[in-house]
Design an enzyme around this catalytic site. Structure first.
Site, mmCIF file in Angstrom:
data_model
loop_
_atom_site.group_PDB
_atom_site.id
_atom_site.type_symbol
_atom_site.label_atom_id
_atom_site.label_comp_id
_atom_site.label_asym_id
_atom_site.label_seq_id
_atom_site.Cartn_x
_atom_site.Cartn_y
_atom_site.Cartn_z
ATOM 1 N N GLY A 116 -2.413 18.166 -4.511
ATOM 2 C CA GLY A 116 -3.702 17.490 -4.672
ATOM 3 C C GLY A 116 -4.870 18.461 -4.784
ATOM 4 N N GLU A 170 -5.052 19.354 -8.286
ATOM 5 C CA GLU A 170 -5.508 18.154 -9.006
ATOM 6 C C GLU A 170 -7.008 17.918 -8.847
ATOM 7 O OE1 GLU A 170 -2.311 15.847 -7.132
ATOM 8 O OE2 GLU A 170 -1.880 15.030 -9.115
ATOM 9 N N GLU A 191 4.900 19.140 -5.658
ATOM 10 C CA GLU A 191 5.312 17.805 -5.189
ATOM 11 C C GLU A 191 6.810 17.554 -5.330
ATOM 12 O OE1 GLU A 191 2.624 18.428 -7.012
ATOM 13 O OE2 GLU A 191 0.924 17.295 -6.259
#
Ligand code: DAK
Length: 258
Positions: free
Chosen positions: A109, A112, A132
């Site tokens: 994340g 991201e 992930e």
């Protein structure tokens, strides 16, 4: 807002994700607070650019909170995923540039969040990755969609399916970041870019961002037409009058009264 530190100076908002004991990993609460802080900076007319960084000297964001995710049901994961998408869409669609100042780990994340920002500056010890799949997951905050648009399919698949890490110099080489600097120089560099932006016409910056963003989802022909209309519309703004008059009068333009 225990997980967020906000500072506004010289028309620049600096938002710091403040959970250093967990390397700034994002749980639902952190996502909510960050979203609120971003919304406030967007709504504040004195703010012309936003810098996003992480507290401590080790990590920007070490990803979504794995401990929290390990307990989630499918319904809770959907809620968590949607909250992340809401935050990252708010950043990406912001009418003022958001600069990620990446101070160390930007994993899962974390990568991201940086992808949703408009400009990425990293320290030379920054580490990127979409690990992930190592957790039996996939990127859930837009990684499969935004990464390919920035670095292309081959590199995106290598990062996402391989789950490996990318060091700052490699990130610079493949266009994942705009610049790499020493940790001591990070905020100076981010502020230098932000200062240049806030000296320009805020409306022009907003419209330029909109054209760039919307161009990604249009054909070149449509994008050029969109740009042309936006360009022509600016000829009716006070901002354009001031910018061009200042040039003719050989003085710096005064776009901001605040
Ligand atoms: N979550 C929770 N805690 C974390 C964390 C994380 N992602 N990363 C670090 N921490 C915590 C550690 O647990 C430790 O806390 P204590 O256990 O001491 O209480 C503390 O931060 C310091 O970490 P370390 O002791 O591990 O520090 P090291 O320097 O040894 O290692 C590291 C640093 C970054 C290499 C390591 O912490 C690490 O590998 N962290 C995990 C990185 C990672 O895998 N990140 C990706 C997470 S997955 C979705 C929505 C979103 C996502 C997916 C789906 N949907 C709902 C659809 C996104 C997923 C991800 O981001």
């Amino acid at each position: 807002m225990p997980f967020i530190i906000k500072n506004i100076a010289d028309n620049i908002a600096t938002i710091t994700i403040n959970r250093p004991e967990a390397l700034n990993a994002m749980n639902l609460e952190v996502v909510g607070e960050l979203h609120q802080a971003v919304n406030e900076a967007i709504a504040n007319p004195t703010v012309g650019a936003i810098i996003l960084t992480g507290a401590g000297d080790k990590s920007f964001v070490a990803g979504a909170d794995i401990k929290a995710m390990s307990q989630m049901t499918k319904a809770e994961a959907l809620k968590f995923g949607r909250a992340g998408h809401g935050l990252l869409n708010a950043i990406e669609n912001a009418p003022k540039p958001v600069i990620a100042a990446i101070n160390g780990f930007a994993l899962g994340g974390g990568t991201e969040i940086s992808l949703a920002c408009h400009i990425r500056i990293a320290t030379d010890n920054a580490i990127f990755g979409q690990p992930e799949v190592k957790l039996g997951l996939i990127p859930g905050w837009g990684g499969t969609q935004r990464l390919i648009r920035l670095i292309g399919k081959g590199k995106a698949v290598e990062m996402i399916a391989g789950g490996g890490i990318i060091k700052a110099d490699e990130a610079l080489r493949i266009g994942l970041v705009n610049a790499v600097v020493s940790p001591a120089e990070l905020m100076t560099k981010a502020r230098e870019i932000a200062t240049r932006i806030v000296g320009n016409g805020p409306q022009a910056v907003r419209i330029a961002l909109d054209c760039i963003r919307s161009g990604q989802d249009r054909s070149l022909t449509d994008g050029l037409e969109y740009e042309l209309e936006a360009f022509a519309n600016l000829f009716e703004t006070a901002e354009m009058q001031e910018g061009t008059r200042a040039f003719v009068e050989k003085r710096p333009p005064e776009f901001r009264k605040d």
